[in-house]
Design a protein around this motif. Structure first.
Motif, PDB file in Angstrom:
ATOM      1  N   ILE A 182       0.832  -1.205   0.000  1.00  0.00           N
ATOM      2  CA  ILE A 182       0.000   0.000   0.000  1.00  0.00           C
ATOM      3  C   ILE A 182       0.865   1.252   0.000  1.00  0.00           C
ATOM      4  CG2 ILE A 182      -1.593   1.367   1.420  1.00  0.00           C
ATOM      5  CD1 ILE A 182      -2.899  -1.355   2.235  1.00  0.00           C
ATOM      6  N   VAL A 183       1.896   1.277   0.822  1.00  0.00           N
ATOM      7  CA  VAL A 183       2.782   2.448   0.892  1.00  0.00           C
ATOM      8  C   VAL A 183       3.465   2.684  -0.451  1.00  0.00           C
ATOM      9  CG1 VAL A 183       4.911   3.339   1.946  1.00  0.00           C
ATOM     10  CG2 VAL A 183       3.130   2.354   3.386  1.00  0.00           C
ATOM     11  N   LYS A 184       3.963   1.625  -1.079  1.00  0.00           N
ATOM     12  CA  LYS A 184       4.597   1.773  -2.392  1.00  0.00           C
ATOM     13  C   LYS A 184       3.613   2.301  -3.429  1.00  0.00           C
ATOM     14  CE  LYS A 184       8.102  -1.769  -1.710  1.00  0.00           C
ATOM     15  NZ  LYS A 184       8.548  -3.121  -2.034  1.00  0.00           N
ATOM     16  N   ALA A 185       2.405   1.760  -3.418  1.00  0.00           N
ATOM     17  CA  ALA A 185       1.390   2.197  -4.388  1.00  0.00           C
ATOM     18  C   ALA A 185       1.012   3.660  -4.163  1.00  0.00           C
ATOM     19  CB  ALA A 185       0.156   1.308  -4.296  1.00  0.00           C
ATOM     20  N   LEU A 186       0.860   4.077  -2.918  1.00  0.00           N
ATOM     21  CA  LEU A 186       0.531   5.471  -2.624  1.00  0.00           C
ATOM     22  C   LEU A 186       1.674   6.401  -3.031  1.00  0.00           C
ATOM     23  CD1 LEU A 186      -1.242   5.180   0.843  1.00  0.00           C
ATOM     24  CD2 LEU A 186      -2.296   5.733  -1.356  1.00  0.00           C
ATOM     25  N   ASN A 187       2.916   5.994  -2.774  1.00  0.00           N
ATOM     26  CA  ASN A 187       4.069   6.809  -3.172  1.00  0.00           C
ATOM     27  C   ASN A 187       4.148   6.958  -4.685  1.00  0.00           C
ATOM     28  OD1 ASN A 187       5.028   7.497  -0.620  1.00  0.00           O
ATOM     29  ND2 ASN A 187       6.254   5.639  -0.453  1.00  0.00           N
ATOM     30  N   GLU A 188       3.858   5.890  -5.417  1.00  0.00           N
ATOM     31  CA  GLU A 188       3.855   5.962  -6.880  1.00  0.00           C
ATOM     32  C   GLU A 188       2.773   6.923  -7.370  1.00  0.00           C
ATOM     33  OE1 GLU A 188       3.544   2.038  -8.575  1.00  0.00           O
ATOM     34  OE2 GLU A 188       5.343   1.365  -7.515  1.00  0.00           O
ATOM     35  N   ARG A 189       1.610   6.861  -6.728  1.00  0.00           N
ATOM     36  CA  ARG A 189       0.512   7.749  -7.108  1.00  0.00           C
ATOM     37  C   ARG A 189       0.871   9.210  -6.825  1.00  0.00           C
ATOM     38  NH1 ARG A 189      -4.903   6.279  -4.466  1.00  0.00           N
ATOM     39  NH2 ARG A 189      -5.220   8.405  -3.801  1.00  0.00           N
ATOM     40  N   ILE A 190       1.521   9.465  -5.706  1.00  0.00           N
ATOM     41  CA  ILE A 190       1.953  10.831  -5.362  1.00  0.00           C
ATOM     42  C   ILE A 190       2.960  11.344  -6.382  1.00  0.00           C
ATOM     43  CG2 ILE A 190       3.273  12.191  -3.686  1.00  0.00           C
ATOM     44  CD1 ILE A 190       1.895  10.445  -1.500  1.00  0.00           C
TER      45      ILE A 190
END
Length: 68
Positions: free
Chosen positions: A54-62
């Motif tokens: 989840i953290v990786k996916a959110l960072n990619e989205r940011i």
């Protein structure tokens, strides 16, 4: 004994329904709806792996939003 214990993790704001569905299936978790919001439930290791995902996916989205 500890490996059979089930844990709960709150889903942080900004996590999409698609992302929740993905981690539930990928990491063998259960989704529970509570009065305080949704929770992911499962083994500790699976929740830790889901959290990393989840953290990786959110960072990619940011990063993507910052570029646009």
């Amino acid at each position: 004994m500890d490996e059979d214990m089930m844990y709960e993790m709150r889903i942080p704001p900004g996590v999409t329904e698609g992302m929740v569905a993905e981690v539930v299936g990928k990491f063998d978790l259960e989704l529970k709806n509570t009065d305080d919001g949704p929770l992911l439930c499962g083994k500790k290791e699976n929740l830790e792996n889901a959290q990393d995902h989840i953290v990786k996916a959110l960072n990619e989205r940011i990063k993507k939003l910052e570029k646009d």
